[in-house]
Design an enzyme around this catalytic site. Structure first.
Site, PDB file in Angstrom:
ATOM      1  N   GLN A  25       1.291  -4.030 -16.528  1.00  0.00           N
ATOM      2  CA  GLN A  25       1.230  -2.939 -16.220  1.00  0.00           C
ATOM      3  C   GLN A  25       2.683  -2.204 -16.516  1.00  0.00           C
ATOM      4  O   GLN A  25       3.668  -2.855 -16.480  1.00  0.00           O
ATOM      5  CB  GLN A  25       0.951  -2.879 -14.631  1.00  0.00           C
ATOM      6  CG  GLN A  25      -0.470  -3.193 -14.247  1.00  0.00           C
ATOM      7  CD  GLN A  25      -0.827  -3.334 -12.833  1.00  0.00           C
ATOM      8  OE1 GLN A  25      -0.506  -4.489 -12.246  1.00  0.00           O
ATOM      9  NE2 GLN A  25      -1.378  -2.545 -12.307  1.00  0.00           N
ATOM     10  N   SER A  26       2.650  -0.862 -16.650  1.00  0.00           N
ATOM     11  CA  SER A  26       3.586  -0.168 -17.150  1.00  0.00           C
ATOM     12  C   SER A  26       4.728  -0.164 -16.490  1.00  0.00           C
ATOM     13  O   SER A  26       5.975  -0.129 -16.730  1.00  0.00           O
ATOM     14  CB  SER A  26       3.328   1.135 -17.511  1.00  0.00           C
ATOM     15  OG  SER A  26       2.330   1.176 -18.421  1.00  0.00           O
ATOM     16  N   THR A  27       4.610  -0.025 -14.953  1.00  0.00           N
ATOM     17  CA  THR A  27       5.655  -0.009 -14.175  1.00  0.00           C
ATOM     18  C   THR A  27       5.712  -0.788 -12.934  1.00  0.00           C
ATOM     19  O   THR A  27       4.511  -1.349 -12.653  1.00  0.00           O
ATOM     20  CB  THR A  27       6.226   1.613 -13.505  1.00  0.00           C
ATOM     21  OG1 THR A  27       5.013   1.777 -12.667  1.00  0.00           O
ATOM     22  CG2 THR A  27       5.904   2.555 -14.744  1.00  0.00           C
TER      23      THR A  27
END
Length: 139
Positions: A25-27
């Site tokens: 997941q990106s963050t």
């Protein structure tokens, strides 16, 4: 019997190698706010088992949780995945969305080419999304 077996996409030579579940997941905030997405991604281990891999031959690469996919340079998990594919150790890569593997076009095209050359299949929750051309690689 899963659709992939009926269509003959997954062969014994694929199952002789590892199935890799890539979780990302990106963050960090997305990891905290979207726990269901994380659970679904880890759940792909069960999908690999349903496709014929023994649980002992399914590995999870999740070092990139909370890291952007803008470039591969900042993702040690992606580098580990590419290394395993390049060495011919991987028969199947699973992810909930193939776009999660690499957002930069260069990284994505490199991954597709490596999978094709090594005979590695890509799959998501809907099915096998990439099948290398016949005869490209023989273990």
């Amino acid at each position: 019997m899963p659709r992939e077996r009926e269509q003959g996409k997954i062969l014994g030579r694929h199952r002789d190698r590892l199935a890799v579940v890539y979780v990302r997941q990106s963050t960090r905030q997305q990891v905290l706010d979207h726990g269901e997405s994380t659970r679904l991604q880890y759940g792909l281990v069960e999908r690999a088992v349903a496709l014929g891999w023994p649980a002992s031959r399914v590995i999870v690469i999740d070092e990139d949780l909370g890291r952007s996919a803008a470039t591969a340079a900042q993702r040690p998990g992606f580098a580990r995945l590419v290394t395993k594919i390049t060495m011919g150790h991987v028969g199947l890569v699973l992810g909930t969305e193939m776009s999660r593997l690499a957002r930069a076009g260069r990284d994505w095209h490199q991954l597709i080419e490596l999978c094709s050359l090594s005979g590695t299949l890509l799959a998501d929750t809907d099915g096998v999304t990439m099948e290398p051309p016949p005869g490209v690689w023989t273990p």
